[in-house]
Design an enzyme around this catalytic site. Structure first.
Site, PDB file in Angstrom:
ATOM      1  N   HIS A 274     -84.424   8.629  37.400  1.00  0.00           N
ATOM      2  CA  HIS A 274     -84.324   9.606  36.196  1.00  0.00           C
ATOM      3  C   HIS A 274     -84.043  10.776  36.525  1.00  0.00           C
ATOM      4  O   HIS A 274     -84.492  11.203  37.499  1.00  0.00           O
ATOM      5  CB  HIS A 274     -85.621   9.451  35.242  1.00  0.00           C
ATOM      6  CG  HIS A 274     -85.563  10.003  33.951  1.00  0.00           C
ATOM      7  ND1 HIS A 274     -85.723  11.372  33.622  1.00  0.00           N
ATOM      8  CD2 HIS A 274     -85.668   9.390  32.758  1.00  0.00           C
ATOM      9  CE1 HIS A 274     -85.824  11.739  32.419  1.00  0.00           C
ATOM     10  NE2 HIS A 274     -85.536  10.470  31.770  1.00  0.00           N
TER      11      HIS A 274
ATOM     12  N   ASP B 275     -93.111   8.280  40.303  1.00  0.00           N
ATOM     13  CA  ASP B 275     -92.785   8.694  38.586  1.00  0.00           C
ATOM     14  C   ASP B 275     -93.247   7.287  38.039  1.00  0.00           C
ATOM     15  O   ASP B 275     -92.427   6.182  38.013  1.00  0.00           O
ATOM     16  CB  ASP B 275     -91.351   8.797  38.711  1.00  0.00           C
ATOM     17  CG  ASP B 275     -91.054   8.809  37.219  1.00  0.00           C
ATOM     18  OD1 ASP B 275     -91.655   8.737  36.604  1.00  0.00           O
ATOM     19  OD2 ASP B 275     -89.661   9.296  37.286  1.00  0.00           O
TER      20      ASP B 275
ATOM     21  N   GLN C  26     -92.434   5.061  33.244  1.00  0.00           N
ATOM     22  CA  GLN C  26     -92.119   3.654  32.523  1.00  0.00           C
ATOM     23  C   GLN C  26     -93.184   2.588  33.102  1.00  0.00           C
ATOM     24  O   GLN C  26     -93.401   1.545  32.443  1.00  0.00           O
ATOM     25  CB  GLN C  26     -90.779   3.144  33.150  1.00  0.00           C
ATOM     26  CG  GLN C  26     -89.541   3.947  32.597  1.00  0.00           C
ATOM     27  CD  GLN C  26     -89.720   4.086  30.942  1.00  0.00           C
ATOM     28  OE1 GLN C  26     -90.010   2.908  30.349  1.00  0.00           O
ATOM     29  NE2 GLN C  26     -88.896   5.013  30.554  1.00  0.00           N
TER      30      GLN C  26
ATOM     31  N   CYS D 212     -80.642   9.141  30.784  1.00  0.00           N
ATOM     32  CA  CYS D 212     -81.130  10.317  31.502  1.00  0.00           C
ATOM     33  C   CYS D 212     -80.880   9.718  33.079  1.00  0.00           C
ATOM     34  O   CYS D 212     -81.943  10.042  33.838  1.00  0.00           O
ATOM     35  CB  CYS D 212     -82.387  10.615  31.299  1.00  0.00           C
ATOM     36  SG  CYS D 212     -82.594  11.679  29.708  1.00  0.00           S
TER      37      CYS D 212
HETATM   38  N1  PLP Z   1     -89.140   9.258  34.580  1.00  0.00           N
HETATM   39  C1  PLP Z   1     -88.872   8.136  34.017  1.00  0.00           C
HETATM   40  C2  PLP Z   1     -88.456   6.835  34.953  1.00  0.00           C
HETATM   41  C3  PLP Z   1     -88.691   8.234  32.521  1.00  0.00           C
HETATM   42  O1  PLP Z   1     -88.172   7.223  31.987  1.00  0.00           O
HETATM   43  C4  PLP Z   1     -88.656   9.482  31.788  1.00  0.00           C
HETATM   44  C5  PLP Z   1     -88.362   9.394  30.417  1.00  0.00           C
HETATM   45  O2  PLP Z   1     -87.783   8.769  29.846  1.00  0.00           O
HETATM   46  C6  PLP Z   1     -89.046  10.373  32.565  1.00  0.00           C
HETATM   47  C7  PLP Z   1     -89.288  10.549  33.987  1.00  0.00           C
HETATM   48  C8  PLP Z   1     -89.433  11.895  31.940  1.00  0.00           C
HETATM   49  O3  PLP Z   1     -90.385  11.666  31.162  1.00  0.00           O
HETATM   50  P1  PLP Z   1     -90.788  12.827  30.147  1.00  0.00           P
HETATM   51  O4  PLP Z   1     -89.629  13.159  29.122  1.00  0.00           O
HETATM   52  O5  PLP Z   1     -91.897  12.530  29.116  1.00  0.00           O
HETATM   53  O6  PLP Z   1     -91.195  14.033  30.773  1.00  0.00           O
END
Ligand code: PLP
Length: 414
Positions: A131, A208, A211, A372
């Site tokens: 992401h 991360d 998900q 994203c």
């Molecule tokens: N990482 C992953 C894999 C995501 O799917 C997302 C959000 O869609 C994020 C990071 C970012 O999360 P946040 O916008 O809640 O900070």
């Protein structure tokens, strides 16, 4: 397949759905089918009521007050931290830092762990399916320090190439940062193996988990990761709250990221003595009610059992995948052998945005776009995909409605 997989007595889907008020509404005259859970999930009344009740009875600022309400608010805020610790099986509460979300957690590590350590020629290693939140913070810090951002490749199924990943680890690698589960493809990465490989070289690993946490049990000690980040709003909790887990030794060695109240023990104009973990990283008034709401979301999931949730979602995904494969012109993007409840796809000759808009008219909420994860779209050579992402409250009937609507779209546009 559907009859045997449903097991209504084993998984209390009707009772679960009754807990989520937002699911019981119509959109464009049709019952809402909410399949945009990877972006954000709906909230059970247990979370909504906890927020309302907390604001009505126990709300005050935390840690600083000697009065009763502040003590009550502090106790509930810290109980939420304990719920997160339990949920991740972290060793101690001090390793749980409250932040705004995954994005902020990753930026914290980039700025506080990486920035002081990175030198020209050093490397940070990520994967090809990240992401933007797990790309841009590293780019920022690498660019500033003259370090390189390396990318471990994936194959056409959307699986990380572990052997190539291993080849990219070296004495110049300062940190590995990988998604536990890809938001664009659904791929679940072999995080335990990744950590073991990186640790052979003494390299810490940030996972991360944005998900992963809503879909599978996570045990940070069993995984062996050094940092783990997630957001409350994807976990049936409130927005504005998230978590950075970090091993104590690493957090201790990191300077504070932001300065202000809460993170100090003593301040003079000459110098500041910082507070203990985790408060050293929690400058300013935190998202108090949101943390308490996150605690309620975790308790909700614990009552259901993430193993049961995972089983239900895996069965739903298998059912949806089999149905999608019967549709001519539908191409699934992301077919990893280990995959969470995400179905990303394209329809031949029809733009994903048109698919998303059309589905909305059927009351079906999906996401259409690059999710994203623009490099993932580039890799698969598509401008965007349509993504149906399932949650613990989704049903086989909803999958049937999605597939019927897709057939309609193909009839109209195809
Ligand atoms: N990482 C992953 C894999 C995501 O799917 C997302 C959000 O869609 C994020 C990071 C970012 O999360 P946040 O916008 O809640 O900070």
């Amino acid at each position: 397949m559907r009859q045997t997989a449903l097991r209504p007595s084993a998984y209390p889907i009707a009772a679960i759905r009754a807990d989520f008020p937002a699911l019981h509404q119509k959109v464009h005259g049709k019952p809402l089918i909410y399949l945009d859970n990877a972006a954000s999930s709906q909230k059970p009344r247990q979370v909504i009521e906890t927020l309302a009740e907390f604001y009505a009875h126990d709300y005050a600022n935390v840690h600083r007050g000697v009065h009763t309400l502040s003590e009550r608010a502090t106790a509930r805020f810290e109980a939420a931290r304990e719920a997160v610790r339990r949920f991740l099986n972290a060793k101690e509460r001090a390793e749980i830092v409250f932040v705004r979300g995954t994005t902020e957690a990753i930026n914290l590590v980039a700025q506080s762990y990486c920035r002081p350590r990175l030198q020209a020629g050093d490397e940070v290693l990520i994967s090809a399916m990240e992401h933007h939140s797990n790309i841009v913070p590293w780019q920022l810090v690498c660019r500033e320090k003259g370090a390189k951002l390396k990318v471990a490749p994936m194959n056409q199924k959307g699986e990380l190439q572990l052997d190539e990943f291993a080849q990219l680890l070296g004495p110049q690698t300062r940190l590995v940062a990988v998604a536990h589960m890809s938001n664009a493809l659904g791929t679940i990465n072999p995080v335990k193996e990744i950590c073991a490989l990186a640790h052979l070289h003494g390299i810490p690993v940030l996972v991360d988990g944005a998900q992963a946490v809503p879909h599978l049990p996570v045990d940070v000690q069993a995984l062996g990761c050094d940092f783990y980040a997630f957001s409350g709003h994807k976990l049936y909790g409130p927005t504005g709250i998230g978590v950075l887990y970090g091993k104590r030794a690493l957090l201790e060695a990191m300077p504070p990221w932001q300065g202000g109240g809460e993170m100090i023990r003593r301040v003079t104009f000459e110098a500041t003595e910082y507070n203990d973990l985790p408060y050293k990283f929690e400058a300013g008034t935190p998202a108090i009610a949101e943390a308490v709401g996150l605690g309620a979301a975790i308790e909700y999931l614990e009552r259901l059992g993430l193993e049961a949730v995972e089983r239900h979602e895996q069965e739903l995904l298998a059912y949806a995948t089999a149905k999608a494969k019967e549709i001519k012109g539908l191409k699934i993007i992301g077919e990893a052998s280990s995959k969470g409840a995400i179905l990303s796809f394209t329809l031949e000759g029809i733009h994903p945005h048109d698919v998303g808009t059309f589905l909305d008219h059927y009351g079906i909420a999906v996401r259409a776009g690059h999710h994203c994860a623009m490099p993932v779209m580039d890799f698969f050579n598509v401008p965007a995909t349509t993504r149906a992402s399932f949650a613990l409250y989704n049903t086989y009937e909803e999958v049937d409605s999605l597939m019927a609507a897709i057939q309609e779209i193909i009839k109209v546009f195809g």
